[in-house]
Design a protein around this motif. Structure first.
Motif, short mmCIF file in Angstrom:
data_model
loop_
_atom_site.label_atom_id
_atom_site.label_comp_id
_atom_site.label_asym_id
_atom_site.label_seq_id
_atom_site.Cartn_x
_atom_site.Cartn_y
_atom_site.Cartn_z
N LEU A 17 0.82 -1.21 0.00
CA LEU A 17 0.00 0.00 0.00
C LEU A 17 0.85 1.26 0.00
N VAL A 18 2.05 1.15 0.54
CA VAL A 18 3.07 2.19 0.48
C VAL A 18 4.34 1.53 -0.03
N HIS A 19 5.10 2.25 -0.83
CA HIS A 19 6.27 1.64 -1.48
C HIS A 19 7.55 2.40 -1.15
N PRO A 20 8.68 1.70 -1.19
CA PRO A 20 9.96 2.38 -0.98
C PRO A 20 10.15 3.50 -2.00
N THR A 21 10.89 4.51 -1.59
CA THR A 21 11.18 5.64 -2.49
C THR A 21 12.67 5.73 -2.75
N LEU A 22 13.28 4.57 -2.90
CA LEU A 22 14.73 4.49 -3.10
C LEU A 22 15.09 4.99 -4.49
N SER A 23 16.01 5.94 -4.53
CA SER A 23 16.41 6.50 -5.83
C SER A 23 17.81 6.08 -6.25
N ARG A 24 18.71 5.91 -5.29
CA ARG A 24 20.09 5.58 -5.61
C ARG A 24 20.70 4.80 -4.47
N VAL A 25 21.66 3.93 -4.79
CA VAL A 25 22.30 3.07 -3.80
C VAL A 25 23.81 3.17 -3.94
N TYR A 26 24.50 3.35 -2.82
CA TYR A 26 25.95 3.42 -2.79
C TYR A 26 26.52 2.21 -2.04
N PRO A 27 27.72 1.77 -2.38
CA PRO A 27 28.41 0.81 -1.51
C PRO A 27 28.84 1.50 -0.22
N MET A 28 29.07 0.72 0.82
CA MET A 28 29.38 1.31 2.12
C MET A 28 30.65 2.14 2.08
N ASP A 29 31.61 1.76 1.25
CA ASP A 29 32.86 2.52 1.15
C ASP A 29 32.64 3.93 0.61
N GLU A 30 31.49 4.19 -0.01
CA GLU A 30 31.18 5.52 -0.54
C GLU A 30 30.09 6.21 0.27
N VAL A 31 29.98 5.85 1.55
CA VAL A 31 28.92 6.40 2.39
C VAL A 31 29.05 7.91 2.56
N GLY A 32 30.27 8.43 2.52
CA GLY A 32 30.46 9.88 2.62
C GLY A 32 29.77 10.62 1.50
N GLN A 33 29.86 10.09 0.30
CA GLN A 33 29.19 10.72 -0.84
C GLN A 33 27.68 10.60 -0.70
N ALA A 34 27.20 9.47 -0.21
CA ALA A 34 25.77 9.29 -0.01
C ALA A 34 25.23 10.33 0.98
N ALA A 35 25.95 10.54 2.08
CA ALA A 35 25.53 11.54 3.07
C ALA A 35 25.65 12.95 2.51
N TYR A 36 26.66 13.19 1.70
CA TYR A 36 26.83 14.49 1.06
C TYR A 36 25.64 14.80 0.16
N ASP A 37 25.17 13.81 -0.59
CA ASP A 37 24.02 14.01 -1.46
C ASP A 37 22.81 14.47 -0.66
N VAL A 38 22.58 13.84 0.49
CA VAL A 38 21.42 14.20 1.31
C VAL A 38 21.64 15.57 1.93
N HIS A 39 22.85 15.84 2.39
CA HIS A 39 23.16 17.15 2.99
C HIS A 39 22.91 18.28 2.01
N ARG A 40 23.27 18.08 0.75
CA ARG A 40 23.15 19.13 -0.26
C ARG A 40 21.86 19.01 -1.08
N ASN A 41 20.96 18.14 -0.64
CA ASN A 41 19.66 17.96 -1.29
C ASN A 41 19.83 17.64 -2.78
N LEU A 42 20.78 16.77 -3.08
CA LEU A 42 21.04 16.35 -4.46
C LEU A 42 20.28 15.08 -4.81
N HIS A 43 19.45 14.61 -3.90
CA HIS A 43 18.79 13.31 -4.04
C HIS A 43 17.28 13.48 -4.19
#
Length: 443
Positions: free
Chosen positions: A381-407
């Motif tokens: 009834l509700v679905h995931p809203t996953l747009s992009r997936v990073y490997p754990m070694d690139e978690v800094g970039q994943a957090a940067y995307d969220v910080h800068r609203n690039l996602h």
């Protein structure tokens, strides 16, 4: 960890509890000796890629009522961004206070903090007193950690005087190969989702459920006009789905044509691109512009046929709060759960008190609310809203995307899972909902 991963991939879950735990595991951490590394920088310029580490840390001791989970995937929430830039305070102050509570909580007070408030994975060990879960169970975790020794939390566990958010105000979070959780954080993994899809809704889905649907929040009903800030984002995307499922009328606020299209894909029809409209609710750093509130309210009424919002789903905070209070209908509710643009809110109280509006605070969700929110995911009834997936070694970039609203939606992180697409049990149910599951991918 390799033997554990091989057992999960080979579907040998019945015997996974027999595999010895390693002495150390890979985890995403911040360090106590780096809390001042961003001194003098503006919030926007503080970079998670500099502060988030991926390193080996010791496996924590398992206590009563707890579980150790092999984490296949996790996701980025804004609390991980806050942790990584040491705002508004360093999370090591949380760990220090928690460590003073009792002998068991001392484990959390460390010079490093394993972060992350979501997971999907497999139970490896359970501590004394755990009967609902066993090794081999496929689970997701909500992030409410409570002690429940005080009477305050026994009507609503969010009111427990020792309520904390796991992986933010506690250690041993979900951005890691292993995680330590209380057993009452665990919920069944939706069997039609991959590991990364299942890991992504937890925190934001539960938060949206309490804030919008629960009697502890706005108690949305059919026909309500619901103004949703950031309607294509990690939190707003779930609020939009719940509004549509619940017979409400979402008015989705976005910041680009691409984000507007995402909302249309979810089924929303009333959409305002705030950048295209050029709203400037603040004329300078200290002064809001009521004329812009009025212009915003007029646009909303144009879309709704003259109706003001019954509910405003608030989370940007300082930048938008004055406008939110103004545009809410008489007797309506402004439900707030966060302040991503600033904590010091200001608004014209005349529009609140003289029109009998209410500001309702909402913070995460209790176990029942989290379970109900997860059930909506499991039921399709509700679905995931996953747009992009990073490997754990690139978690800094994943957090940067969220910080800068690039996602868009949610940003996932693979932990033990070696690739995307693993973990699906019910392919028939998945095929039925596949278009909805994937509508945020690649956006």
């Amino acid at each position: 960890m390799q033997k554990i991963l091989e057992a999960i991939q080979a579907d040998e879950l019945a015997t996974i509890g027999d595999i010895p735990l390693p002495e150390t595991y890979r985890a995403v951490t911040v360090h106590a000796d780096e809390v001042d590394m961003f001194a003098g920088r503006e919030t926007r310029d503080k970079d998670p890629r500099e502060s988030l580490h991926v390193e080996d840390v010791p496996v924590p001791e398992l206590g009563p009522g707890e579980a150790i989970v092999a984490v296949m995937a996790s996701s980025i929430n804004y609390n991980t961004v806050w942790t990584s830039i040491f705002e508004p305070v360093s999370t090591f102050s949380f760990l220090s206070r928690y460590g003073k509570l009792n002998d068991l909580t001392k484990r959390h007070d460390l010079p490093y903090h394993v972060v992350g408030s979501d997971l999907a994975g497999v139970v490896l060990r359970t501590g004394p007193g755990v009967s609902r879960w066993k090794a081999g169970d496929e689970v997701v975790a909500h992030c409410l950690s409570v002690e429940l020794e005080s009477p305050d939390g026994h009507n609503d566990t969010m009111l427990d005087d020792q309520q904390r958010i796991w992986g933010f105000e506690t250690n041993f979070g979900g951005l890691a190969h292993l995680a330590l959780v209380k057993s009452n954080q665990l919920m069944p993994k939706p069997d039609h989702l991959t590991w990364e899809e299942a890991a992504s809704p937890g925190l934001v889905n539960s938060t949206a459920y309490r804030q919008l649907v629960s009697k502890n929040g706005a108690a949305m009903k059919q026909g309500d006009v619901v103004l949703i800030w950031g309607a294509s984002g990690g939190l707003g995307s779930y609020a939009t789905q719940m509004a549509l499922n619940g017979g409400a009328i979402p008015v989705c606020i976005v910041s680009s044509p691409e984000k507007a299209e995402v909302c249309r894909a979810m089924g929303a029809e009333l959409i305002i691109d705030r950048n295209a409209e050029g709203y400037r609710f603040w004329s300078d750093e200290h002064t809001q512009d009521p004329k812009e509130w009025q212009r915003f309210g007029k646009k909303i009424r144009e879309l709704t046929g003259g109706e003001d919002p019954d509910i405003v789903f608030e989370h940007p905070g300082r930048e938008t709060f004055g406008a939110s209070v103004y545009v809410t209908r008489k007797g309506g509710v402004i439900a707030t759960c966060a302040s991503t643009s600033g904590y010091m809110h200001s608004y014209d109280n005349r529009y609140l008190w003289m029109n009998l509006k209410r500001i309702v605070s909402s913070h995460f969700a209790n176990y029942r609310e989290s379970f109900e929110a997860n059930r909506l995911i499991d039921k399709g009834l509700v679905h995931p809203t996953l747009s992009r997936v990073y490997p754990m070694d690139e978690v800094g970039q994943a957090a940067y995307d969220v910080h800068r609203n690039l996602h868009q939606g949610k940003v996932g992180v693979l932990c033990l899972a070696p690739e995307e697409g693993l973990g699906v049990r019910d392919t028939v149910k998945r095929e039925k909902h596949l278009a909805a599951i994937n509508r945020f991918r690649g956006v």
